[in-house]
Scaffold this active site. Structure first.
Site, short mmCIF file in Angstrom:
data_model
loop_
_atom_site.label_atom_id
_atom_site.label_comp_id
_atom_site.label_asym_id
_atom_site.label_seq_id
_atom_site.Cartn_x
_atom_site.Cartn_y
_atom_site.Cartn_z
N ASP A 204 -9.67 -16.32 6.39
CA ASP A 204 -9.34 -15.01 5.82
C ASP A 204 -8.66 -15.27 4.49
OD1 ASP A 204 -7.37 -12.15 6.99
OD2 ASP A 204 -8.05 -12.72 5.00
N LYS A 230 -7.98 -6.40 -3.79
CA LYS A 230 -6.79 -7.26 -3.88
C LYS A 230 -6.88 -8.26 -5.01
CE LYS A 230 -5.93 -6.96 1.07
NZ LYS A 230 -4.64 -6.28 1.08
C1 LIG Z 1 -4.50 -11.44 5.22
C2 LIG Z 1 -5.23 -10.11 5.24
N1 LIG Z 1 -6.39 -10.01 5.95
C3 LIG Z 1 -7.10 -8.86 5.98
C4 LIG Z 1 -6.63 -7.74 5.32
C5 LIG Z 1 -7.48 -6.48 5.35
O1 LIG Z 1 -7.98 -6.24 4.04
P1 LIG Z 1 -8.74 -4.85 3.74
O2 LIG Z 1 -9.94 -4.84 4.64
O3 LIG Z 1 -9.08 -4.92 2.27
O4 LIG Z 1 -7.75 -3.77 4.08
C6 LIG Z 1 -5.44 -7.79 4.59
C7 LIG Z 1 -4.92 -6.56 3.90
N2 LIG Z 1 -3.50 -6.56 3.76
C8 LIG Z 1 -2.80 -5.48 3.42
C9 LIG Z 1 -3.24 -4.24 3.18
O5 LIG Z 1 -2.13 -3.47 2.87
N3 LIG Z 1 -1.00 -4.25 2.92
C10 LIG Z 1 -1.40 -5.50 3.29
O6 LIG Z 1 -0.66 -6.46 3.45
C11 LIG Z 1 -4.73 -9.00 4.54
O7 LIG Z 1 -3.59 -9.11 3.83
#
Ligand SMILES: Cc1ncc(COP(=O)(O)O)c(CNc2co[nH]c2=O)c1O
Length: 410
Positions: A204, A230
Site C-alpha cells: 500500500d 495524495k
Molecule cells: C495508507 C493508506 N492506505 C489507503 C488509504 C485510502 O486511500 P483512498 O482510497 O485514496 O481514500 C489511505 C488514505 N488515508 C487517508 C485519507 O484521509 N486521511 C488519511 O490518512 C492511506 O493513508
C-alpha cells in the site's frame, strides 16, 4: 538545501489564496489529501475546454488524441514507479479501489478454504477490511504482524505468521498514515519470499508514492496501490500496479464495455490487462490530471521533495516536543512526513477545533486506522502532515495554536 519553497508554494492556488490572511492558513493535512498545483489544474481545465472527447471509441481525430493522452498518462505512471510495462498499470478510483480489486479478483480466484492472509498492525482500514471481506467469503484466515511501542513492525514475528502453502497474500503499507512508520519493504519481501516464493505481496503506497521514489522492480512486490489525490493529482483516480503475468491470471471484477474481446449471449472473452480491469468509460480527465501530477513531481524532483519534507518533519518534531503535555505517537527508525500526537489538556477533536479558529488545518480522529489507536491506547490523535509546499512558519503557527489549547484547556 536550496529547495525553492516560495516558488513551489506559489503554484498552489488554495495556499496562495490565504497566505496573506490576517491569520495565514496553515494546511497541515497533506496525508489525507494534497493541494493541487496550477499545472495539474490547467491540464484538466485545458482538456475540458479544448480537447474533450471519450477514448478508444470512434475514429475521429479528437478521440484519437484523447486516447493518446490517456495512454500517455499510463506510460508516465509506469515510468514513475519503474514498472516493466505500462500494461502493468491499472487505473482505479484510488488506493481503496486498487486494494479491493486485488482482493476480489486475485483473492476470489486463488484463495481457498483454510488459506491465510497476512497484514500488519499499522494498516489503514482499506488494507484491513478488504482482506477481511474476501477472507470471510473464501473462508481464509487473517493474521497480523505486530507493531512495537516505537511504531516499527516486529519483523522477527513474520516467519511465525507465515505458513508455506497456506499463506497466499501478504499486504502492508510502505508508510503508515498514523504513526508515519516507514516499513522496510525490501526486507519484508525478502523474508516472505524466503519462506514461500509463491506468496503474493501487495504494498500500500498511498503514503509513499507522493513522498519518495518507488521502484517496483527493485521492491519486487507483486502489487502496489496508490491514489492520485495524495500526490498532487485529482480525486477519483488511483493505480493498481501488478506484475503482468499475475494480472493476466486474474479475472475481471466488473463487466461492461472496454474490458471485452468478444461478446455473445453464450460466452464472452475478455481483453488483456489493463483493459480487462477498466470497464466502462474511465475518469479521463482524472487520468490526464494524474499524468500532469507525475510530470509536476518529476519536474520538482521527488528526491528534493522527500529531503525537504524530512527537514520539515524534523523541525516539527523538535518544536512539538517542547510543548508541555504533548506526546508524539511512536518513534520509528524512519518516518514519513507526518506526526500523530496527543495533548494531556484536550481531546484531539477539541484541540483541532481551536486550531481551526486560528486558521490551522490538522486532522483529528482515528485516521481510518482504529486498530492503531487501540494498540497505542488512545481514542484518537491530532495528526499534522506535510507536503512539498509546507513552510516552517506553518509549524510555528501550529505550536502557537497548541500552546493556546493548553492555556484554554490546561
Ligand atoms: C495508507 C493508506 N492506505 C489507503 C488509504 C485510502 O486511500 P483512498 O482510497 O485514496 O481514500 C489511505 C488514505 N488515508 C487517508 C485519507 O484521509 N486521511 C488519511 O490518512 C492511506 O493513508
Amino acid at each position: 538545501m536550496n529547495y525553492p519553497i516560495d516558488e513551489i508554494r506559489s503554484q498552489f492556488p488554495v495556499l496562495a489564496l490565504h497566505d496573506h490572511d490576517a491569520k495565514p492558513f496553515a494546511f497541515l493535512d497533506s496525508t489525507a489529501t494534497t493541494q493541487k498545483p496550477e499545472f495539474v489544474i490547467d491540464a484538466m481545465d485545458n482538456f475540458y475546454r479544448k480537447h474533450y472527447s471519450s477514448i478508444k471509441r470512434g475514429v475521429y481525430s479528437m478521440t484519437a488524441q484523447t486516447t493518446d493522452a490517456y495512454e500517455s498518462a499510463r506510460k508516465k505512471v509506469a515510468k514513475f514507479i519503474n514498472a516493466q510495462s505500462e500494461n502493468e498499470i491499472v487505473f482505479t478510483r484510488g488506493t481503496t479501489a486498487s486494494i479491493n480489486l486485488c482482493a476480489w479478483s486475485y483473492g476470489r480466484k486463488f484463495l481457498k478454504d483454510g488459506d491465510e492472509i497476512v497484514i500488519s498492525a499499522l494498516e489503514h482500514h482499506a488494507n484491513i477490511v478488504s482482506w477481511q471481506l474476501i477472507a470471510e467469503e473464501r473462508r481464509a484466515k487473517l493474521k497480523v504482524i505486530p507493531v512495537a511501542d516505537d511504531g516499527d513492525l516486529i519483523l522477527e514475528k513474520i516467519p511465525e505468521l507465515i505458513v508455506k502453502g497456506k499463506t497466499k497474500i501478504v499486504a502492508f503499507a510502505q508508510i503508515s498514515n498514523t504513526i508515519g512508520t516507514e516499513n522496510p519493504v525490501k526486507e519484508i519481501v525478502k523474508i516472505v519470499r524466503g519462506i514461500d516464493p509463491e506468496i503474493k505481496i501487495l504494498v500500500d503506497a498511498a503514503q509513499s508514492a507522493p513522498h519518495k521514489k518507488i521502484d517496483v522492480q527493485d521492491l519486487d512486490c507483486d502489487f502496489l496501490a496508490f491514489s492520485g489525490h495524495k500526490m498532487y493529482g485529482p480525486t477519483g483516480i488511483g493505480v493498481l500496479y501488478g506484475k503482468y503475468e499475475i494480472l493476466e491470471s486474474m479475472p475481471p471484477l466488473q463487466g461492461g464495455g472496454e474490458m471485452i474481446d468478444q461478446v455473445t449471449f453464450e460466452k464472452t472473452t475478455f481483453a488483456l490487462p489493463p483493459d480487462r480491469f477498466e470497464a466502462g468509460t474511465p475518469p479521463i480527465a482524472e487520468v490526464i490530471g494524474l499524468g500532469a501530477a507525475v510530470d509536476w513531481i518529476n519536474r520538482t524532483g521527488i528526491e528534493a521533495i522527500s529531503d525537504y519534507e524530512q527537514e520539515i518533519l524534523h523541525y516539527a518534531e523538535s518544536k512539538l516536543k517542547e510543548i508541555p503535555g504533548l506526546h508524539i505517537l511512536g518513534n520509528p527508525k524512519h518516518r514519513g512526513s507526518l506526526l500523530s500526537f496527543t495533548l494531556d489538556a484536550a481531546h484531539p477533536h477539541d484541540a483541532a477545533t481551536l486550531l481551526d479558529e486560528d486558521g490551522i488545518a490538522v486532522r483529528s480522529g482515528h485516521h481510518c486506522a482504529q486498530p492503531v489507536m487501540q494498540r497505542f491506547g488512545v481514542p484518537a490523535t491530532i495528526r499534522a502532515s506535510f507536503g512539498a509546499y509546507t513552510e516552517k512558519w506553518e509549524i510555528d503557527r501550529l505550536v502557537e495554536g497548541l500552546l493556546r489549547v493548553n492555556r484554554i484547556f490546561g
